[in-house]
Design a protein around this motif. Sequence first.
Motif, mmCIF file in Angstrom:
data_model
loop_
_atom_site.group_PDB
_atom_site.id
_atom_site.type_symbol
_atom_site.label_atom_id
_atom_site.label_comp_id
_atom_site.label_asym_id
_atom_site.label_seq_id
_atom_site.Cartn_x
_atom_site.Cartn_y
_atom_site.Cartn_z
ATOM 1 N N HIS A 115 0.871 -1.171 0.000
ATOM 2 C CA HIS A 115 0.000 0.000 0.000
ATOM 3 C C HIS A 115 0.915 1.229 0.000
ATOM 4 C CE1 HIS A 115 -3.265 -2.727 1.494
ATOM 5 N NE2 HIS A 115 -2.231 -3.296 2.084
ATOM 6 N N TYR A 116 0.809 2.064 -1.028
ATOM 7 C CA TYR A 116 1.670 3.243 -1.169
ATOM 8 C C TYR A 116 0.934 4.491 -0.703
ATOM 9 C CZ TYR A 116 4.674 0.339 -4.109
ATOM 10 O OH TYR A 116 5.506 -0.643 -4.581
ATOM 11 N N PHE A 117 1.658 5.355 -0.004
ATOM 12 C CA PHE A 117 1.097 6.610 0.497
ATOM 13 C C PHE A 117 1.970 7.777 0.036
ATOM 14 C CE2 PHE A 117 -0.265 3.209 3.227
ATOM 15 C CZ PHE A 117 -1.584 3.489 3.501
ATOM 16 N N ASP A 118 1.370 8.965 -0.033
ATOM 17 C CA ASP A 118 2.092 10.167 -0.450
ATOM 18 C C ASP A 118 2.823 10.840 0.705
ATOM 19 O OD1 ASP A 118 1.243 9.892 -3.103
ATOM 20 O OD2 ASP A 118 -0.609 10.988 -2.704
ATOM 21 N N ALA A 167 -7.825 -2.776 0.479
ATOM 22 C CA ALA A 167 -6.807 -1.802 0.098
ATOM 23 C C ALA A 167 -6.860 -0.665 1.117
ATOM 24 C CB ALA A 167 -7.069 -1.279 -1.304
ATOM 25 N N SER A 169 -4.888 2.186 0.690
ATOM 26 C CA SER A 169 -4.508 3.418 0.015
ATOM 27 C C SER A 169 -5.043 3.365 -1.410
ATOM 28 C CB SER A 169 -2.985 3.602 0.019
ATOM 29 O OG SER A 169 -2.375 2.616 -0.790
ATOM 30 N N SER A 170 -4.917 4.461 -2.117
ATOM 31 C CA SER A 170 -5.443 4.493 -3.488
ATOM 32 C C SER A 170 -4.512 3.800 -4.476
ATOM 33 C CB SER A 170 -5.687 5.935 -3.928
ATOM 34 O OG SER A 170 -4.476 6.669 -3.890
ATOM 35 N N ARG A 171 -3.282 3.579 -4.090
ATOM 36 C CA ARG A 171 -2.330 2.883 -4.972
ATOM 37 C C ARG A 171 -1.807 1.658 -4.233
ATOM 38 N NH1 ARG A 171 3.431 3.640 -7.063
ATOM 39 N NH2 ARG A 171 3.752 4.933 -5.229
ATOM 40 N N VAL A 172 -2.107 0.485 -4.784
ATOM 41 C CA VAL A 172 -1.731 -0.780 -4.159
ATOM 42 C C VAL A 172 -1.114 -1.688 -5.218
ATOM 43 C CG1 VAL A 172 -2.567 -2.830 -2.935
ATOM 44 C CG2 VAL A 172 -3.593 -0.603 -2.464
#
Length: 188
Positions: A115-118, A167, A169-172
């Motif tokens: 799970h990627y975060f900003d 999920a 985050s919005s980018r997984v």
Amino acid sequence: MILELRQYTLHPGRRDELISLFEREFVESQVALGITLPGLFRDADDPDRFVWLRGFADMAARKAALEAFYGGPVWKAHRDAANATMIDSDNVLLLGVVRDFSDASVGSPVTAMIHYFDAPVTDDVVEKAAAEPFLAVFRGDYSENTFPALPVRVGEQVLVTFGGGPALSSRVETLRLEPTLRSALRVR
């Protein structure tokens, strides 16, 4: 505990060759140095990817163990054969344990989600992940790399989960992983 999530891109058709060499030569030789190897996996969706987990008590232990392993006789004897199978071995995330694997038996394939975060992962996101039915949860560790001969990905704000769950985050990035014969995480 510090964990490395290592994803190797291999030359086409060479994954089983690397796994055979790894399981024959590199499991006991690393464990003897205090390294844990919780998981060794084939990527179910990429026949040329080997994914594995390597653990250490802390960053100082990581440095000492990696110096001993990569400076030792087993790696020196087999490094050329191992490296010949690889295109890239630098896709490595350092992780800290939020919730470790409580059971060595897993379904196959096991799902791993990055799970990627900003921004840095907040404690409330970590608490949310810990409340979900994941098999294990790990948080990005941003310690200085104590063994720079092996690069790690820096600046990545991640949470890594194993097993089914939502999920966070919005980018997984989702990996479907099949444990190898010598994986500590085994198929039930």
